[in-house]
Write a protein that holds these residues in place. Structure first.
Motif, short mmCIF file in Angstrom:
data_model
loop_
_atom_site.label_atom_id
_atom_site.label_comp_id
_atom_site.label_asym_id
_atom_site.label_seq_id
_atom_site.Cartn_x
_atom_site.Cartn_y
_atom_site.Cartn_z
N ILE A 42 25.77 -0.45 18.74
CA ILE A 42 26.78 -1.53 19.26
C ILE A 42 27.57 -1.18 20.40
O ILE A 42 27.84 -2.22 21.34
CB ILE A 42 27.90 -1.54 17.89
CG1 ILE A 42 27.08 -2.13 16.69
CG2 ILE A 42 29.12 -2.28 18.29
CD1 ILE A 42 27.96 -2.06 15.44
N TRP A 43 27.93 -0.06 20.60
CA TRP A 43 28.69 0.26 21.80
C TRP A 43 27.64 0.13 23.19
O TRP A 43 28.06 -0.29 24.09
CB TRP A 43 29.14 1.71 21.70
CG TRP A 43 30.03 1.82 20.34
CD1 TRP A 43 29.81 2.50 19.13
CD2 TRP A 43 31.35 1.32 20.12
NE1 TRP A 43 30.70 2.54 18.22
CE2 TRP A 43 31.80 1.77 18.87
CE3 TRP A 43 32.28 0.62 21.03
CZ2 TRP A 43 32.83 1.49 18.39
CZ3 TRP A 43 33.55 0.26 20.38
CH2 TRP A 43 33.78 0.81 19.22
N GLU B 149 18.19 -3.41 12.15
CA GLU B 149 18.22 -1.93 11.90
C GLU B 149 19.66 -1.56 11.44
O GLU B 149 19.74 -0.39 10.92
CB GLU B 149 17.56 -1.25 13.23
CG GLU B 149 16.29 -1.72 13.52
CD GLU B 149 15.84 -0.97 15.05
OE1 GLU B 149 16.55 -0.06 15.32
OE2 GLU B 149 14.81 -1.25 15.45
N GLN B 150 20.65 -2.21 11.74
CA GLN B 150 21.96 -1.79 11.58
C GLN B 150 22.35 -0.46 11.89
O GLN B 150 22.67 0.48 11.52
CB GLN B 150 22.00 -1.91 9.99
CG GLN B 150 21.95 -3.21 9.34
CD GLN B 150 22.50 -3.32 8.01
OE1 GLN B 150 22.64 -2.35 7.16
NE2 GLN B 150 22.46 -4.36 7.35
N ASN B 151 22.05 -0.30 13.37
CA ASN B 151 22.23 0.85 14.06
C ASN B 151 23.55 0.72 14.70
O ASN B 151 23.75 0.07 15.66
CB ASN B 151 21.27 0.97 15.33
CG ASN B 151 21.19 2.42 15.97
OD1 ASN B 151 22.44 2.94 15.82
ND2 ASN B 151 20.27 2.79 16.44
N SER B 152 24.60 1.48 14.33
CA SER B 152 26.11 1.37 14.66
C SER B 152 26.12 1.87 15.88
O SER B 152 26.93 1.46 16.65
CB SER B 152 26.87 2.20 13.58
OG SER B 152 26.41 3.42 13.64
N ALA B 153 25.39 2.87 16.42
CA ALA B 153 25.29 3.50 17.93
C ALA B 153 25.18 2.47 18.73
O ALA B 153 25.75 2.55 19.94
CB ALA B 153 24.57 4.69 17.81
N ARG C 117 18.66 -4.28 16.85
CA ARG C 117 19.04 -2.91 16.74
C ARG C 117 20.33 -3.03 15.73
O ARG C 117 20.61 -2.16 14.98
CB ARG C 117 19.60 -2.47 17.77
CG ARG C 117 18.29 -2.09 18.83
CD ARG C 117 17.72 -0.78 18.38
NE ARG C 117 16.27 -0.41 19.01
CZ ARG C 117 16.82 0.38 20.10
NH1 ARG C 117 17.76 0.81 20.53
NH2 ARG C 117 15.50 0.83 21.21
N ILE C 118 21.16 -4.19 16.01
CA ILE C 118 22.37 -3.95 15.09
C ILE C 118 22.27 -4.85 13.81
O ILE C 118 22.75 -4.44 12.93
CB ILE C 118 23.54 -4.75 15.99
CG1 ILE C 118 23.58 -3.96 17.22
CG2 ILE C 118 24.78 -5.03 15.32
CD1 ILE C 118 24.55 -4.65 18.41
N SER D 225 26.87 -3.39 23.64
CA SER D 225 28.23 -4.28 24.10
C SER D 225 28.61 -3.61 25.58
O SER D 225 29.08 -4.64 26.42
CB SER D 225 29.58 -3.74 23.13
OG SER D 225 29.06 -4.14 21.83
#
Length: 599
Positions: free
Chosen positions: A74-75, A68-72, A64-65, A78
């Motif tokens: 990350i949170w 796909e580089q999905n910024s949402a 995902r991160i 994490s």
């Protein structure tokens, strides 16, 4: 299929003796504390689950991160990692505290059980066992029971559940990669199989060496006066040094044997990881698989390495603790010797007459000490036992308190066979003072109070005054709170003797046994002790052993004991007039010669 083979491998590795010991521990201590173990198992399940969750989450994190580089994500991811880490930390704390509390309770319970069993043994058991061996069983045995249960519970809960959970992650991500990792465990378990017997032998020798070191050290310290008097320091130092060196070598062999499983697991783990990296890397580059699957499997494989290694060496780690558990069972399985049958009556003292009727006894088979001994110690009077060493005088004292049981014949107190009354009531009726006074390493007050637990300070001081001990006690800086040292080493022989007499005064028993109570004293100390003893003997049935005839010339009856029989009896004047054995002793002593008449 693989788990079944793994289970069979474990069963083949475990000896029947080990299985029986483990089964017994679970049926006793494990059953008593099942609630605590169940709670710890829940915590370990949470640990395994959170660890597996973290491994699985790594695949999603990578995809995902980073892919796909999905910024949402990350949170969310994490927060998920943080939550799983908090759960794992909380569960780790919970299982550690719970297991520790359960383990400490097992140690305490088993030490109490061992103590009860030891107290139920007779003097013969303690005469044939060294104090060091008993103490090792008392401490190591209880610790062994706890360690075996805790080790198995943590292996099944923390390690096995973690391996199962992480294996599930690997299977979900890629079954073939999981198969590569699973190959390691059976090979590792089988690889350490040959080490187990070696470890068992080494640990047995190591324990024996530790027992010898403790035995010889205790004897050297307790007999320090003799050691220094005979300048034995160098010989004992050489002897104990040799034991210590052997212990060191055995410990080193143990470490080498236990450590051999580590390189095996390291090598096999490296092979497994290398194969997984090779296969997963090829799949990502040429078969269209995602990097997340690769990292998830690698993470799960790396996290499973330590618990898998602990499981592989479980039997080796168990070996050292199982020996301690078996030592515990050796004591607990001993039948209680000094135990009263239900309904056994208490001794009823009316006058206090003691009658020996044709008593035979020997400490060892075919080596009789008493051979048909018969005599009567009249109530309220003093009966003295004299005779050559080895005649059986001290044995008579031991038989009255039932430290040993007669082989045949009877001992009666006021017509009651002492074998038919409770041990406690019999010994409560007897006060005993010997030349070898034993004092506990507490205060003078505490030692006198052992005569009657719970006695008031006034009663303790009254008993000390009656024993001519109050004045010297008050001469100490701390008075009755002065510490006596180990075995009363801070006191003189006469002082120890008078404290023992004070203890007997406080007990106020109707029967009094005096086993050469003044034999080791100088003339001045003996005079003080004799004053106290004459007062103590009043209105009591007293049996006295003495080798100095001048201390028993006023006895109501003197029995001459020789070769386990009463060969003469009567008052001093009567026996002298007979010109028999007593007359010979009398002539030898009062003509300046000595014949040792101690038991």
């Amino acid at each position: 299929m693989v788990p079944a083979k793994l289970a069979n491998t474990f069963r083949n590795m475990v000896s029947p003796e080990t299985r029986d010991t483990v089964k017994r521990l679970f049926m006793t201590d494990g059953r008593r504390h099942w609630k605590g173990y169940a709670i710890s198992f829940v915590f370990m399940g949470l640990m395994a689950g959170s660890t597996s969750g973290l491994a699985y989450l790594m695949g999603t994190v990578i995809n995902r991160i980073f892919v796909e580089q999905n910024s949402a994500a990350i949170w969310i991811l994490s927060a998920s990692v943080l939550a799983l880490s908090i759960i794992k930390g909380f569960a780790s704390y919970g299982q550690s505290v719970t297991l520790a509390r359960v383990g400490n309770r097992i140690v305490a319970d088993n030490q109490k059980r061992v103590l009860d069993r030891l107290f139920s043994q007779d003097v013969r058991f303690f005469s044939g066992s060294h104090t060091a061996e008993i103490m090792l069983r008392f401490t190591t045995g209880a610790q062994g029971a706890r360690n075996v249960l805790n080790l198995i519970i943590t292996s099944l809960g923390r390690d096995l559940l973690s391996v199962i959970g992480l294996t599930a992650v690997m299977i979900i991500q890629d079954p073939f990669m999981a198969l590569i990792g699973l190959i390691v465990m059976p090979i590792a378990v089988g690889g350490v199989r040959g080490l187990i017997r070696k470890v068992q032998k080494i640990f047995s020798r190591e324990f024996h060496a530790a027992s010898q070191i403790m035995t010889e050290s205790i004897e050297a310290f307790q007999g320090i006066r003799t050691v220094k008097s005979f300048t034995m320091e160098d010989d004992l130092r050489t002897k104990i040094y040799d034991r210590v060196d052997r212990m060191e070598k055995a410990s080193n062999r143990m470490i080498r044997a236990q450590s051999q499983s580590g390189p095996l697991m390291e090598a096999l783990g490296g092979v497994a990881i290398g194969l997984v990296v090779m296969y997963a890397g090829w799949g990502v580059l040429h078969a269209g698989r995602t990097p997340g699957e690769f990292f998830s499997v690698i993470t799960a494989l790396l996290l499973s390495y330590e618990p898998a290694k602990r499981l592989a060496r479980l039997n080796i780690d168990l070996t050292t603790h199982l020996i301690g558990a078996r030592m515990l069972f050796d004591i607990l399985d001993r039948p209680a010797v000094e135990t009263d049958q239900p309904g056994t009556p208490a001794l009823n003292i009316e006058k206090g007459e003691i009658a020996f009727d044709d008593v035979h006894f020997g400490y060892r088979e075919d080596e009789p000490v008493l051979r048909g001994l018969s005599f009567i110690a009249e109530a309220g009077k003093t009966t003295a036992l004299v005779g050559p060493s080895g005649g059986g005088k001290s044995t008579i004292m031991s038989l009255i308190e039932r430290f040993y049981e007669v082989d045949s014949g009877t001992i009666q107190i006021d017509g009651q066979d002492i074998r038919g009354v409770t041990y406690r009531s019999l010994r409560e009726a007897v006060g005993f003072v010997s030349q070898d006074v034993f004092l506990f390493s507490g205060t003078i007050r505490e030692n006198i109070a052992t005569g009657r637990p719970g006695a008031s300070d006034e009663d303790i001081m009254e008993a000390a005054r009656a024993a001519n001990a109050h004045n010297f006690i008050m001469g100490f800086n701390d008075g009755y709170d002065s510490r006596v040292g180990e075995h009363g080493a801070q006191l003189s022989g006469g002082q120890r003797q008078r404290i023992a007499i004070a203890r007997a005064f406080l007990k106020n028993a109707p029967i009094l046994l005096l086993d050469e109570a003044t034999a080791a004293l100088d003339s001045e100390s003996e005079a003080e002790v004799q004053k106290a003893l004459r007062l103590l003997e009043q209105n009591r049935t007293t049996i006295v052993i003495a080798h100095r005839l001048q201390t028993v010339v006023n006895a109501d009856r003197i029995c001459v004991i020789d070769s386990g029989r009463v060969v003469e009896s009567g008052r001093h004047e009567e026996l002298v007039a007979k010109r028999g054995r007593y007359f010979n002793f009398h002539q030898l002593q009062f003509s300046g010669q000595e014949e040792r008449l101690s038991a």
